[in-house]
Structures are given as structure tokens and as C-alpha cells.
Design a protein around this motif. Structure first.
Motif, PDB file in Angstrom:
ATOM      1  N   GLN A  29       0.846  -1.188   0.000  1.00 10.62           N
ATOM      2  CA  GLN A  29       0.000   0.000   0.000  1.00 10.62           C
ATOM      3  C   GLN A  29       0.880   1.236   0.000  1.00 10.62           C
ATOM      4  N   ILE A  30       0.498   2.235  -0.814  1.00 10.84           N
ATOM      5  CA  ILE A  30       1.173   3.530  -0.792  1.00 10.84           C
ATOM      6  C   ILE A  30       0.125   4.590  -0.501  1.00 10.84           C
ATOM      7  N   ASN A  31       0.568   5.715  -0.018  1.00  6.44           N
ATOM      8  CA  ASN A  31      -0.333   6.827   0.266  1.00  6.44           C
ATOM      9  C   ASN A  31       0.148   8.062  -0.478  1.00  6.44           C
ATOM     10  N   ALA A  32      -0.793   8.854  -0.913  1.00  8.90           N
ATOM     11  CA  ALA A  32      -0.457  10.104  -1.599  1.00  8.90           C
ATOM     12  C   ALA A  32      -1.518  11.135  -1.276  1.00  8.90           C
ATOM     13  N   ARG A  33      -1.117  12.363  -1.151  1.00 12.85           N
ATOM     14  CA  ARG A  33      -2.061  13.456  -0.946  1.00 12.85           C
ATOM     15  C   ARG A  33      -2.332  14.098  -2.299  1.00 12.85           C
ATOM     16  N   LYS A  92      -9.500  13.679  -6.828  1.00 11.81           N
ATOM     17  CA  LYS A  92      -9.991  12.403  -6.292  1.00 11.81           C
ATOM     18  C   LYS A  92     -11.439  12.182  -6.690  1.00 11.81           C
ATOM     19  N   ASN A  96      -7.498   0.877  -7.956  1.00  6.92           N
ATOM     20  CA  ASN A  96      -6.129   0.401  -7.719  1.00  6.92           C
ATOM     21  C   ASN A  96      -5.457   0.015  -9.032  1.00  6.92           C
TER      22      ASN A  96
END
Length: 113
Positions: free
Chosen positions: A44-48, A54, A69
Motif C-alpha cells: 500500500q502507498i499513500n499520496a495526498r 480524487k 487500484n
């Protein structure tokens, strides 16, 4: 086939909101999940990101029956390939060149033309 269709899915030519459309979505999710679990480990990666982006991404994927995904993974792979291509082009620019007439003459001499 209960209920009134909500519209047409132009990509597939199917009624959206029908049992078939929902089944298609479930099968796509299952296929991608199965593929990822069976052959490719994932992290899992996170990004703002901008909330408007979005929202557009959510709607885009939902309207086309895409799994977000998978869509994001493919977009990242495409972008990495673009960067590779740019690096290849930079290297090619420094390779020696020959006039087309010279190449054609050589091909004719070798019997390739």
C-alpha cells in the motif's frame, strides 16, 4: 432484470444499473484481486492529492467499471515508461548519424534494396 435502467454505458453498450452491469463490475474486481493475490505481491502507498482530482478519479472509474487500484497502477507504469523513453531519446541524440542517401546506397550495394 428488475428496475428501470439508469442509462447507457457507451463503452460497452449496456444498460448501467442493471444486474448485468453490477455482475460485470464484481467479476472485474474479482479477476484483478485474484491476479494480484496469485501472481504479484502488493504493498500500500499513500499520496495526498487535490480532493477535486480524487472526485473526478472516483467518478471516472465508477462510470467505466474500473477498479481504482488497477487504474492507478497502470497510470504509474505508463508514466515510468515515458520517463524511460525520454532517457532513451537523450542517448539516441548523441549517436552518430549518416545521410539517408549513404544508407540507401549501402543497402543497394548489399542487395537489400
Amino acid at each position: 432484470m428488475a428496475g428501470k435502467p439508469e442509462g447507457r454505458d457507451s463503452a460497452w453498450g449496456l444498460d448501467t444499473g442493471t444486474w448485468y452491469d453490477r455482475l460485470r463490475h464484481v467479476l472485474i474486481v474479482f479477476a484483478i484481486t485474484w491476479h494480484q493475490e496469485e501472481t504479484v505481491p502488493t504493498v500500500q502507498i499513500n499520496a495526498r492529492i487535490d480532493p477535486r482530482l480524487k472526485q473526478v478519479l472516483d467518478e471516472f472509474c465508477r462510470s467505466r467499471g474500473l477498479v481504482m487500484n488497477h487504474f492507478i497502477q497502470e497510470a504509474i507504469l505508463d508514466r515510468l515508461e515515458e520517463f524511460e523513453d525520454i532517457e532513451d531519446l537523450k542517448a539516441i541524440r548523441h549517436e552518430p548519424t549518416r545521410p539517408l542517401a549513404e544508407v540507401l546506397a549501402e543497402l543497394k550495394r548489399d542487395g537489400a534494396l
